[in-house]
Scaffold this motif. Structure first.
Motif, PDB file in Angstrom:
ATOM      1  N   GLY A  50       0.811  -1.212   0.000  1.00  0.00           N
ATOM      2  CA  GLY A  50       0.000   0.000   0.000  1.00  0.00           C
ATOM      3  C   GLY A  50       0.844   1.260   0.000  1.00  0.00           C
ATOM      4  N   LEU A  51       1.967   1.224   0.668  1.00  0.00           N
ATOM      5  CA  LEU A  51       2.852   2.392   0.729  1.00  0.00           C
ATOM      6  C   LEU A  51       3.616   2.620  -0.563  1.00  0.00           C
ATOM      7  CD1 LEU A  51       4.295   1.878   4.308  1.00  0.00           C
ATOM      8  CD2 LEU A  51       2.658   3.622   3.566  1.00  0.00           C
ATOM      9  N   ALA A  52       3.808   1.574  -1.350  1.00  0.00           N
ATOM     10  CA  ALA A  52       4.589   1.688  -2.585  1.00  0.00           C
ATOM     11  C   ALA A  52       3.989   2.687  -3.559  1.00  0.00           C
ATOM     12  CB  ALA A  52       4.727   0.322  -3.254  1.00  0.00           C
ATOM     13  N   LYS A  53       2.733   2.983  -3.406  1.00  0.00           N
ATOM     14  CA  LYS A  53       2.066   3.975  -4.263  1.00  0.00           C
ATOM     15  C   LYS A  53       2.586   5.388  -3.972  1.00  0.00           C
ATOM     16  CE  LYS A  53      -2.612   5.114  -5.740  1.00  0.00           C
ATOM     17  NZ  LYS A  53      -4.030   4.785  -5.566  1.00  0.00           N
ATOM     18  N   TYR A  54       3.130   5.578  -2.778  1.00  0.00           N
ATOM     19  CA  TYR A  54       3.488   6.926  -2.327  1.00  0.00           C
ATOM     20  C   TYR A  54       4.967   7.156  -2.052  1.00  0.00           C
ATOM     21  CZ  TYR A  54      -1.507   6.805  -1.621  1.00  0.00           C
ATOM     22  OH  TYR A  54      -2.860   6.658  -1.808  1.00  0.00           O
ATOM     23  N   THR A  55       5.757   6.087  -2.020  1.00  0.00           N
ATOM     24  CA  THR A  55       7.162   6.257  -1.688  1.00  0.00           C
ATOM     25  C   THR A  55       8.007   5.213  -2.418  1.00  0.00           C
ATOM     26  OG1 THR A  55       8.732   6.476   0.149  1.00  0.00           O
ATOM     27  CG2 THR A  55       7.063   4.762   0.377  1.00  0.00           C
ATOM     28  N   THR A  56       9.281   5.494  -2.549  1.00  0.00           N
ATOM     29  CA  THR A  56      10.179   4.554  -3.221  1.00  0.00           C
ATOM     30  C   THR A  56      11.097   3.829  -2.241  1.00  0.00           C
ATOM     31  OG1 THR A  56      11.800   6.306  -3.603  1.00  0.00           O
ATOM     32  CG2 THR A  56      10.190   5.872  -5.366  1.00  0.00           C
ATOM     33  N   ARG A  57      11.042   4.204  -0.988  1.00  0.00           N
ATOM     34  CA  ARG A  57      11.882   3.567   0.037  1.00  0.00           C
ATOM     35  C   ARG A  57      11.135   3.640   1.361  1.00  0.00           C
ATOM     36  NH1 ARG A  57      16.362   1.609  -0.251  1.00  0.00           N
ATOM     37  NH2 ARG A  57      17.846   1.298   1.374  1.00  0.00           N
ATOM     38  N   ILE A  58      11.258   2.581   2.149  1.00  0.00           N
ATOM     39  CA  ILE A  58      10.612   2.577   3.459  1.00  0.00           C
ATOM     40  C   ILE A  58      11.572   2.021   4.501  1.00  0.00           C
ATOM     41  CG2 ILE A  58       9.501   0.359   2.972  1.00  0.00           C
ATOM     42  CD1 ILE A  58       7.285   1.220   4.914  1.00  0.00           C
ATOM     43  N   CYS A  59      11.588   2.679   5.641  1.00  0.00           N
ATOM     44  CA  CYS A  59      12.298   2.190   6.813  1.00  0.00           C
ATOM     45  C   CYS A  59      11.237   1.483   7.655  1.00  0.00           C
ATOM     46  CB  CYS A  59      12.932   3.347   7.569  1.00  0.00           C
ATOM     47  SG  CYS A  59      13.744   2.840   9.089  1.00  0.00           S
ATOM     48  N   LEU A  60      11.375   0.189   7.871  1.00  0.00           N
ATOM     49  CA  LEU A  60      10.330  -0.568   8.538  1.00  0.00           C
ATOM     50  C   LEU A  60      10.089  -0.131   9.979  1.00  0.00           C
ATOM     51  CD1 LEU A  60      10.747  -2.298   5.949  1.00  0.00           C
ATOM     52  CD2 LEU A  60       9.719  -4.095   7.316  1.00  0.00           C
ATOM     53  N   ALA A  61      11.066   0.482  10.614  1.00  0.00           N
ATOM     54  CA  ALA A  61      10.868   0.985  11.975  1.00  0.00           C
ATOM     55  C   ALA A  61       9.830   2.110  12.002  1.00  0.00           C
ATOM     56  CB  ALA A  61      12.192   1.484  12.546  1.00  0.00           C
ATOM     57  N   ASP A  62       9.578   2.736  10.848  1.00  0.00           N
ATOM     58  CA  ASP A  62       8.606   3.829  10.769  1.00  0.00           C
ATOM     59  C   ASP A  62       7.193   3.349  10.462  1.00  0.00           C
ATOM     60  OD1 ASP A  62      10.631   5.658  11.261  1.00  0.00           O
ATOM     61  OD2 ASP A  62      11.022   5.990   9.127  1.00  0.00           O
ATOM     62  N   LEU A  63       7.015   2.063  10.260  1.00  0.00           N
ATOM     63  CA  LEU A  63       5.701   1.515   9.942  1.00  0.00           C
ATOM     64  C   LEU A  63       4.796   1.618  11.166  1.00  0.00           C
ATOM     65  CD1 LEU A  63       4.480   0.096   7.448  1.00  0.00           C
ATOM     66  CD2 LEU A  63       5.138  -2.076   8.476  1.00  0.00           C
ATOM     67  N   ARG A  64       3.612   2.194  10.993  1.00  0.00           N
ATOM     68  CA  ARG A  64       2.658   2.326  12.103  1.00  0.00           C
ATOM     69  C   ARG A  64       2.029   0.974  12.413  1.00  0.00           C
ATOM     70  NH1 ARG A  64       1.525   7.677  13.181  1.00  0.00           N
ATOM     71  NH2 ARG A  64       1.935   9.098  11.466  1.00  0.00           N
ATOM     72  N   GLY A  65       1.913   0.668  13.697  1.00  0.00           N
ATOM     73  CA  GLY A  65       1.377  -0.612  14.116  1.00  0.00           C
ATOM     74  C   GLY A  65      -0.121  -0.774  13.900  1.00  0.00           C
ATOM     75  N   GLU A  66      -0.883   0.297  14.086  1.00  0.00           N
ATOM     76  CA  GLU A  66      -2.341   0.180  14.025  1.00  0.00           C
ATOM     77  C   GLU A  66      -2.859  -0.300  12.672  1.00  0.00           C
ATOM     78  OE1 GLU A  66      -0.707   2.935  15.000  1.00  0.00           O
ATOM     79  OE2 GLU A  66      -1.106   3.030  17.170  1.00  0.00           O
ATOM     80  N   PRO A  67      -2.393   0.259  11.554  1.00  0.00           N
ATOM     81  CA  PRO A  67      -2.882  -0.256  10.266  1.00  0.00           C
ATOM     82  C   PRO A  67      -2.473  -1.709  10.024  1.00  0.00           C
ATOM     83  CG  PRO A  67      -1.883   1.908   9.979  1.00  0.00           C
ATOM     84  CD  PRO A  67      -1.570   1.457  11.372  1.00  0.00           C
ATOM     85  N   VAL A  68      -1.280  -2.079  10.466  1.00  0.00           N
ATOM     86  CA  VAL A  68      -0.834  -3.468  10.316  1.00  0.00           C
ATOM     87  C   VAL A  68      -1.742  -4.375  11.158  1.00  0.00           C
ATOM     88  CG1 VAL A  68       1.049  -5.118  10.683  1.00  0.00           C
ATOM     89  CG2 VAL A  68       1.548  -2.818   9.808  1.00  0.00           C
ATOM     90  N   GLN A  69      -2.082  -3.920  12.366  1.00  0.00           N
ATOM     91  CA  GLN A  69      -2.953  -4.718  13.222  1.00  0.00           C
ATOM     92  C   GLN A  69      -4.349  -4.862  12.610  1.00  0.00           C
ATOM     93  OE1 GLN A  69      -3.443  -3.389  17.304  1.00  0.00           O
ATOM     94  NE2 GLN A  69      -4.146  -5.406  17.932  1.00  0.00           N
TER      95      GLN A  69
END
Length: 129
Positions: free
Chosen positions: A74-93
């Motif tokens: 879902g994030l790939a639509k908006y960014t070309t790189r992601i640091c997984l430590a910045d991933l919010r827990g609530e949407p993943v949950q």
């Protein structure tokens, strides 16, 4: 332990099994235009999740790694790189809980027992299945 803390601990463990950052540049738009497909990401999630096959927590962590995969797509639509430590827990949950609902329905249809670890999570999570 509160359910939010349980999930947070699971998520921390799961994220530690992923690379610290991911390059999302090699991807393409799905034919329906709803999301980008990141080349190799699904295989990475499967490879990580497969290490849990046969373990008591298999259902939890295989589905959690799948949820992380979906969130990253879902994030790939908006960014070309992601640091997984910045991933919010609530949407993943939210993704994780929806997937667990589906798994529980499948287990019930097949007459299989729901693992104790999953039952405890469900009982303590009012938004879970």
């Amino acid at each position: 332990m509160a359910n939010a803390q349980v999930f947070s601990g699971w998520l921390s463990q799961a994220l530690s099994e992923w690379p610290q950052s991911l390059d999302l540049k090699i991807c393409y738009m799905q034919s329906d235009g709803q999301r980008y497909v990141v080349e190799g990401l699904g295989q990475l999630a499967d490879d990580i999740g497969d290490t849990f096959i046969g373990r008591e927590d298999e259902l939890i962590f295989r589905n959690l790694h799948w949820a992380i995969n979906v969130a990253i797509h879902g994030l790939a639509k908006y960014t070309t790189r992601i640091c997984l430590a910045d991933l919010r827990g609530e949407p993943v949950q939210d993704i994780f809980n929806a997937k667990l609902r589906s798994c529980i329905d499948d287990l019930k249809k097949e007459g299989e027992e729901i693992p104790a670890l999953l039952c405890e999570y469900i009982i303590n999570n009012t938004s879970a299945p």
